[in-house]
Design an enzyme around this catalytic site. Structure first.
Site, PDB file in Angstrom:
ATOM      1  N   ASP A   8       0.866  -1.177   0.000  1.00 25.72           N
ATOM      2  CA  ASP A   8       0.000   0.000   0.000  1.00 25.72           C
ATOM      3  C   ASP A   8       0.907   1.232   0.000  1.00 25.72           C
ATOM      4  OD1 ASP A   8       0.897   0.242   2.607  1.00 25.72           O
ATOM      5  OD2 ASP A   8      -1.102   0.275   3.521  1.00 25.72           O
ATOM      6  N   CYS A  65       2.885  -3.354   4.155  1.00 26.43           N
ATOM      7  CA  CYS A  65       2.013  -2.237   4.512  1.00 26.43           C
ATOM      8  C   CYS A  65       2.639  -1.618   5.757  1.00 26.43           C
ATOM      9  CB  CYS A  65       0.548  -2.645   4.673  1.00 26.43           C
ATOM     10  SG  CYS A  65       0.178  -3.735   6.053  1.00 26.43           S
ATOM     11  N   THR A  67       2.095  -1.724   9.156  1.00 21.73           N
ATOM     12  CA  THR A  67       2.414  -2.687  10.215  1.00 21.73           C
ATOM     13  C   THR A  67       2.636  -4.094   9.682  1.00 21.73           C
ATOM     14  OG1 THR A  67       0.101  -3.304  10.535  1.00 21.73           O
ATOM     15  CG2 THR A  67       0.930  -1.435  11.841  1.00 21.73           C
ATOM     16  N   HIS A  98       9.781 -23.125   9.216  1.00 18.08           N
ATOM     17  CA  HIS A  98       8.757 -23.751  10.057  1.00 18.08           C
ATOM     18  C   HIS A  98       7.342 -23.591   9.499  1.00 18.08           C
ATOM     19  CE1 HIS A  98      11.301 -23.795  14.027  1.00 18.08           C
ATOM     20  NE2 HIS A  98      11.894 -24.408  13.016  1.00 18.08           N
ATOM     21  N   HIS A 133       6.609 -29.853  11.269  1.00 19.13           N
ATOM     22  CA  HIS A 133       6.093 -28.564  10.793  1.00 19.13           C
ATOM     23  C   HIS A 133       5.060 -28.766   9.687  1.00 19.13           C
ATOM     24  CE1 HIS A 133       8.941 -26.611  13.336  1.00 19.13           C
ATOM     25  NE2 HIS A 133       9.949 -27.256  12.756  1.00 19.13           N
TER      26      HIS A 133
HETATM   27  C1  RB5 Z   1      -2.120   2.658   6.432  1.00 15.56           C
HETATM   28  O1  RB5 Z   1      -2.182   3.872   7.122  1.00 15.56           O
HETATM   29  C2  RB5 Z   1      -2.012   1.512   7.415  1.00 15.56           C
HETATM   30  O2  RB5 Z   1      -3.191   1.321   8.091  1.00 15.56           O
HETATM   31  C3  RB5 Z   1      -1.613   0.238   6.686  1.00 15.56           C
HETATM   32  O3  RB5 Z   1      -0.428   0.450   5.991  1.00 15.56           O
HETATM   33  C4  RB5 Z   1      -1.369  -0.987   7.526  1.00 15.56           C
HETATM   34  O4  RB5 Z   1      -0.531  -0.703   8.608  1.00 15.56           O
HETATM   35  C5  RB5 Z   1      -2.558  -1.742   7.948  1.00 15.56           C
HETATM   36  O5  RB5 Z   1      -2.482  -2.837   8.507  1.00 15.56           O
END
Ligand code: RB5
Length: 144
Positions: A8, A65, A67, A98, A133
């Site tokens: 993203d 993304c 997180t 694993h 595994h």
């Molecule tokens: C975008 O702001 C953020 O929400 C996305 O990149 C991600 O972290 C979502 O899980």
């Protein structure tokens, strides 16, 4: 290898840099988007990458993304995807050894680009260990 990439807006820059890096290492890449740093919904791109892996258009995938969680959650809705989140090289190795992850997901807002390259190197270089595994992976299917 033929590696599918997606991100993203939060992971766009790392995806672009990694695309060049992987090509320099002799890999082929398929870019499933996004194509700019403009705000988008990670799920749209996770589904495109998942389809590419599930249809064997690519051998495996790498997703970013902010997180890593949104990408991983969406990718793992697909029956033949095992998307694993990694934020250091050892987890990158273990998520293949694993968990046999066919998609590697990384949290772009929480790791450096240098760390991304180290994680990718460990993941691509690792082999699934099978044995106990494999049994655990086979039990991932929800039968309740
Ligand atoms: C975008 O702001 C953020 O929400 C996305 O990149 C991600 O972290 C979502 O899980």
């Amino acid at each position: 290898m033929k590696i599918g990439l997606c991100a993203d807006h939060a992971g766009f820059e790392y995806k672009e840099r990694l695309k060049k890096y992987l090509k320099s290492k002799g890999h082929e890449t398929v870019d499933y988007g996004t194509g700019s740093a403009e705000s988008v919904d990670y799920s749209d791109f996770a589904h495109l990458l998942a389809e590419g892996v599930e249809t064997a258009a690519v051998d495996c995938g790498i997703a970013f993304c902010g997180t890593g969680n949104g990408m991983a959650m969406t990718l793992n809705k697909h029956a033949r995807i095992r998307a694993g989140l990694a934020w250091n090289p050892e987890i990158g190795r273990l998520v293949k050894a694993h968990n046999n992850a066919n998609v590697l997901v990384m949290p772009a807002r929480f790791i450096s680009y240098r760390m991304v390259c180290r994680i990718v190197g460990e993941w691509l270089g690792a082999s699934f260990e099978g044995g106990r595994h494999l049994r655990r992976i086979e039990k991932m299917v929800c039968t309740l």
